[in-house]
Motif scaffolding. Structure first.
Motif, short mmCIF file in Angstrom:
data_model
loop_
_atom_site.label_atom_id
_atom_site.label_comp_id
_atom_site.label_asym_id
_atom_site.label_seq_id
_atom_site.Cartn_x
_atom_site.Cartn_y
_atom_site.Cartn_z
N ARG A 170 -18.03 126.80 -0.97
CA ARG A 170 -17.85 126.38 -2.36
C ARG A 170 -19.06 125.59 -2.82
NH1 ARG A 170 -12.58 123.10 -4.37
NH2 ARG A 170 -13.64 121.34 -3.42
N ARG A 171 -19.50 125.85 -4.04
CA ARG A 171 -20.63 125.11 -4.61
C ARG A 171 -20.26 124.63 -6.01
NH1 ARG A 171 -21.70 125.43 -0.07
NH2 ARG A 171 -23.63 126.06 0.99
N PRO A 172 -20.64 123.40 -6.32
CA PRO A 172 -21.37 122.50 -5.44
C PRO A 172 -20.43 121.78 -4.47
CG PRO A 172 -20.94 121.38 -7.49
CD PRO A 172 -20.39 122.78 -7.65
N LEU A 173 -20.99 121.29 -3.38
CA LEU A 173 -20.27 120.37 -2.52
C LEU A 173 -20.27 119.03 -3.25
CD1 LEU A 173 -19.14 119.91 0.49
CD2 LEU A 173 -21.35 118.78 0.87
N VAL A 174 -19.08 118.51 -3.55
CA VAL A 174 -18.98 117.24 -4.26
C VAL A 174 -18.79 116.12 -3.24
CG1 VAL A 174 -17.75 115.91 -6.02
CG2 VAL A 174 -18.02 118.39 -6.30
N VAL A 175 -19.75 115.24 -3.19
CA VAL A 175 -19.73 114.11 -2.26
C VAL A 175 -19.40 112.85 -3.03
CG1 VAL A 175 -21.05 112.76 -0.59
CG2 VAL A 175 -21.45 115.23 -0.80
N GLY B 178 -16.76 114.10 -16.98
CA GLY B 178 -17.10 114.30 -15.57
C GLY B 178 -16.58 115.63 -15.04
N LEU B 179 -15.37 115.98 -15.42
CA LEU B 179 -14.81 117.26 -14.99
C LEU B 179 -15.60 118.43 -15.58
CD1 LEU B 179 -11.00 116.47 -15.26
CD2 LEU B 179 -12.23 117.08 -13.17
N HIS B 180 -16.09 118.25 -16.80
CA HIS B 180 -16.91 119.30 -17.43
C HIS B 180 -18.17 119.58 -16.61
CE1 HIS B 180 -19.24 121.53 -20.38
NE2 HIS B 180 -20.20 120.63 -20.25
N VAL B 181 -18.80 118.52 -16.11
CA VAL B 181 -20.01 118.69 -15.30
C VAL B 181 -19.70 119.50 -14.05
CG1 VAL B 181 -21.72 117.48 -13.90
CG2 VAL B 181 -21.13 116.60 -16.17
N ILE B 182 -18.64 119.13 -13.34
CA ILE B 182 -18.29 119.82 -12.10
C ILE B 182 -17.90 121.27 -12.37
CG2 ILE B 182 -16.65 119.88 -10.18
CD1 ILE B 182 -16.54 116.81 -10.33
N GLU B 183 -17.11 121.49 -13.40
CA GLU B 183 -16.66 122.85 -13.70
C GLU B 183 -17.83 123.75 -14.08
OE1 GLU B 183 -13.81 122.01 -16.69
OE2 GLU B 183 -12.29 121.32 -15.25
N ALA B 184 -18.80 123.22 -14.82
CA ALA B 184 -19.96 124.02 -15.19
C ALA B 184 -20.74 124.44 -13.95
CB ALA B 184 -20.86 123.23 -16.14
N GLN C 43 -19.07 127.11 -12.00
CA GLN C 43 -19.21 128.40 -12.66
C GLN C 43 -20.65 128.91 -12.64
OE1 GLN C 43 -17.60 127.61 -16.55
NE2 GLN C 43 -15.57 127.08 -15.74
N GLY C 44 -21.54 128.17 -11.97
CA GLY C 44 -22.92 128.60 -11.84
C GLY C 44 -23.74 128.45 -13.11
N ARG C 45 -23.45 127.39 -13.87
CA ARG C 45 -24.19 127.16 -15.12
C ARG C 45 -24.97 125.85 -15.05
NH1 ARG C 45 -21.13 125.77 -19.10
NH2 ARG C 45 -19.04 125.71 -18.16
N ASP C 46 -26.10 125.83 -15.74
CA ASP C 46 -26.81 124.56 -15.94
C ASP C 46 -25.89 123.64 -16.74
OD1 ASP C 46 -28.97 125.78 -14.77
OD2 ASP C 46 -30.12 125.99 -16.61
N VAL C 47 -26.05 122.32 -16.53
CA VAL C 47 -25.22 121.39 -17.29
C VAL C 47 -25.97 120.08 -17.50
CG1 VAL C 47 -24.07 120.42 -15.23
CG2 VAL C 47 -22.90 120.36 -17.45
N ALA C 48 -25.78 119.47 -18.65
CA ALA C 48 -26.38 118.18 -18.94
C ALA C 48 -25.62 117.08 -18.20
CB ALA C 48 -26.36 117.91 -20.44
N LEU C 49 -26.36 116.12 -17.67
CA LEU C 49 -25.76 114.98 -16.97
C LEU C 49 -25.77 113.78 -17.91
CD1 LEU C 49 -27.54 115.33 -13.51
CD2 LEU C 49 -25.15 115.90 -14.04
N PRO C 50 -24.60 113.28 -18.29
CA PRO C 50 -24.55 112.18 -19.25
C PRO C 50 -25.23 110.92 -18.74
CG PRO C 50 -22.40 112.56 -18.25
CD PRO C 50 -23.27 113.70 -17.83
#
Length: 280
Positions: free
Chosen positions: A30-35, A103-109, A112-119
């Motif tokens: 699974r990616r990403p690995l969330v640490v 935060g959930l939006h970042v992980i979900e993106a 799904q293999g998409r670029d995402v902005a980090l707040p």
């Protein structure tokens, strides 16, 4: 690119966390690995996260950092929460003052293999920074380091909320409305975010008094680098009150989380590693 220098006392922590992350990567597709990296104020978690990200990136492992501090609700949202629920919610930090959906939006993106902005949050102005200055995590991100003081925390039993734990709760939350609402928020949407954590790591302070000392050190360092009139600078008395906002949950984490974290790095008062414990 050379590895940036870090305090010698932090090296064992960095080595242990890197080993745990690499092992977890080898056992999951699974990616990403969330640490999840949890640590009280002043424990060095942000410095550790930055050093780990640099080391992983140099090894070709695409890594991004998301701090829970960057998920704070906007100033206007917290003002509304303070009016509607309790005045103490104007101060950012406790559960209820974060935009968990963001935060959930970042992980979900990333899933799904998409670029995402980090707040990003601008602490000097106590408000969310404009999107133009946000960071970015690429679609190929393999590791997301989710770091913060209450990452992975679980709520207290309601019976534990009855008695105030410090002067702030006694004088400013005598009916327990603030701490009750924060605990309910932690039991709700925060658990949806924390459920995405694949590897939970705790930097464990020896006790809460040490945490106050660490946070005071940070503030004194800040005073030496900025003008006295700079926004956000606190006196020792103001700082002690500020840290009391975090005391209840910090004590709970130090008591409850070590038994279930995947990796516990026990620190002494000088942030030196006393013991490293892995879940069997």
């Amino acid at each position: 690119m050379e590895e940036p220098s870090i305090e010698k006392s932090m090296q064992p922590s960095l080595d242990a966390v890197e080993e745990a992350v690499r092992r977890a990567l080898s056992h999951t597709v699974r990616r990403p690995l969330v640490v999840g990296l949890c640590g009280a104020q002043g424990s060095g978690k942000s410095t550790l996260a930055a050093a780990l990200a640099n080391r992983l990136e140099r090894a070709g492992i695409a890594t991004a950092i998301l701090s829970i501090d960057d998920l704070y609700r906007t100033r206007s949202e917290r003002e509304e929460l303070a009016r509607r629920v309790h005045p103490l919610f104007i101060t950012r930090g406790v559960p209820g003052t974060h935009d968990i959906a963001l935060g959930l939006h970042v992980i979900e993106a990333l899933e799904q293999g998409r670029d995402v902005a980090l707040p990003r949050f601008d602490k000097a102005h106590d408000d969310r920074a404009p999107p133009a200055v946000w960071g970015k995590a690429g679609a190929a991100t393999q590791v997301l380091l989710l770091e913060g003081w209450c990452i992975g925390a679980r709520p207290q039993d309601e019976t534990e909320l009855a008695s105030p734990i410090n002067r702030l709760e006694r004088d400013e939350d005598p009916q327990g409305l603030w701490r009750g609402h924060a605990n309910a928020a932690l039991a709700g949407e925060y658990q949806h975010l924390f459920a995405r954590i694949d590897l939970l790591i705790l930097l464990a302070a020896p006790d809460f008094d040490t945490v106050l000392g660490w946070r005071t050190e940070q503030e004194h360092e800040l005073r030496r680098t900025v003008p006295p009139e700079a926004p956000g600078i606190m006196s020792d008395a103001a700082l002690a009150r500020f840290v009391e906002h975090y005391e209840r949950l910090t004590r709970h984490i130090l008591t409850e989380m070590p038994a279930r974290a995947d990796l516990v790095i026990a620190l002494d008062a000088d942030r030196r590693v006393r013991k490293i414990m892995e879940k069997s």
